[in-house]
Design an enzyme around this catalytic site. Structure first.
Site, PDB file in Angstrom:
ATOM      1  N   SER A  64      16.946  15.059 -18.214  1.00 29.64           N
ATOM      2  CA  SER A  64      16.578  14.693 -16.846  1.00 29.64           C
ATOM      3  C   SER A  64      16.216  15.964 -16.088  1.00 29.64           C
ATOM      4  O   SER A  64      16.689  17.057 -16.420  1.00 29.64           O
ATOM      5  CB  SER A  64      17.767  14.000 -16.151  1.00 29.64           C
ATOM      6  N   TYR A  67      26.905  14.008 -14.295  1.00 32.99           N
ATOM      7  CA  TYR A  67      25.584  13.649 -14.808  1.00 32.99           C
ATOM      8  C   TYR A  67      24.761  14.903 -15.114  1.00 32.99           C
ATOM      9  O   TYR A  67      24.188  15.042 -16.202  1.00 32.99           O
ATOM     10  CB  TYR A  67      24.861  12.777 -13.791  1.00 32.99           C
TER      11      TYR A  67
END
Length: 266
Positions: free
Chosen positions: A153, A166
């Site tokens: 990401s 995350y």
């Protein structure tokens, strides 16, 4: 004097006769990658926790034995081992692995209130899952001369507040990429794709599918002029899984419509 280099014809089916395994492949970016692989002539084996979504893929694709689904919890090694065995039993070989499964919600509140259980859940799914799938697929991938893609990401590169678990796991995938590329090469190439804002609303299971609600402001944040779609990730995945990228390994590819290179002033 050597001959001039020949013009090579573009292969419209670059993944013909190849088998690609995709975790979290029943919805969202994972489904986008799976459909891109099918469109490029390949076969797919998708693993996902959502059995309903997985079965919906097979029913909607209608590609026969070129697509297979099995329920998969990537954080459980026994599950992963059975999943890899099922792929080999059905297809006989593995040419590509896309480690896409992960907990998608980055926001978990202030770090000083983050439960260790939550942190460990992110690590187990987002990072350990990629390790386990790579570990058990690697022997077949080595024999086939295949490729691995980790779906990380842009949050591996930039953050919002309260997204530590995350971001750390996505950053870990980037580091895992270059480490594995060195260890598994030259037989297996390993790369990472770092998606930015990808609208997945139309790529969910049928009863949850809807048109994304995106404003002009949402699109305008991107130098490319729009929010991303799963097809954007799928197109790059096909390239990285194919022989066209045989000199590409250990790299991270940001696919975010230019958001991470645009100066932001409030």
């Amino acid at each position: 004097m050597s001959k001039a280099p020949a013009i090579t014809a573009y292969d419209p089916q670059p993944l013909r006769d190849r088998v690609v395994l995709i975790t979290g492949g029943a919805q969202g970016v994972g489904r986008g990658i799976a459909q891109a692989v099918l469109g490029a002539g390949g076969s797919v084996f998708i693993g996902d926790l959502d059995e309903e979504a997985g079965q919906a893929c097979l029913q909607e694709w209608q590609v026969g034995d070129r697509a297979l689904f099995r329920r998969l919890d990537v954080s459980r090694e026994a599950d992963v081992r059975r999943w890899i065995k099922a792929a080999l039993d059905h297809f006989g070989a593995i040419h590509g692995l896309v480690n896409n499964a992960g907990i998608a919600d980055p926001h978990q509140g202030p770090l000083h209130k983050l439960p260790l259980e939550t942190w460990n859940r992110y690590v187990a799914t987002n990072l350990t899952g990629a390790f386990l799938c790579s570990k058990h697929a690697l022997p077949s991938l080595t024999t086939a001369g295949g490729a691995i893609i980790h779906i990380a990401s842009t949050r591996a590169l930039q953050s919002e507040p309260d997204t530590e678990a995350y971001a750390a796991t996505k950053g870990g995938l980037v580091a895992l990429t270059h480490a594995m590329a060195v260890s598994a090469g030259p037989a297996v190439r390993v790369n990472a794709i770092l998606p930015g804002w990808i609208a997945t609303d139309e790529w969910k299971k049928p009863q949850e599918r809807h048109h994304p609600k995106l404003s002009r402001k949402d699109h305008a944040q991107h130098p490319a002029g729009r929010v991303g779609m799963p097809e954007d990730i799928g197109a790059l995945a096909v390239y990285l899984l194919s022989d066209a990228s045989r000199f590409v390994t250990g790299q991270r590819f940001v696919v975010d419509g230019g958001m991470t290179i645009k100066m932001q002033y409030v």
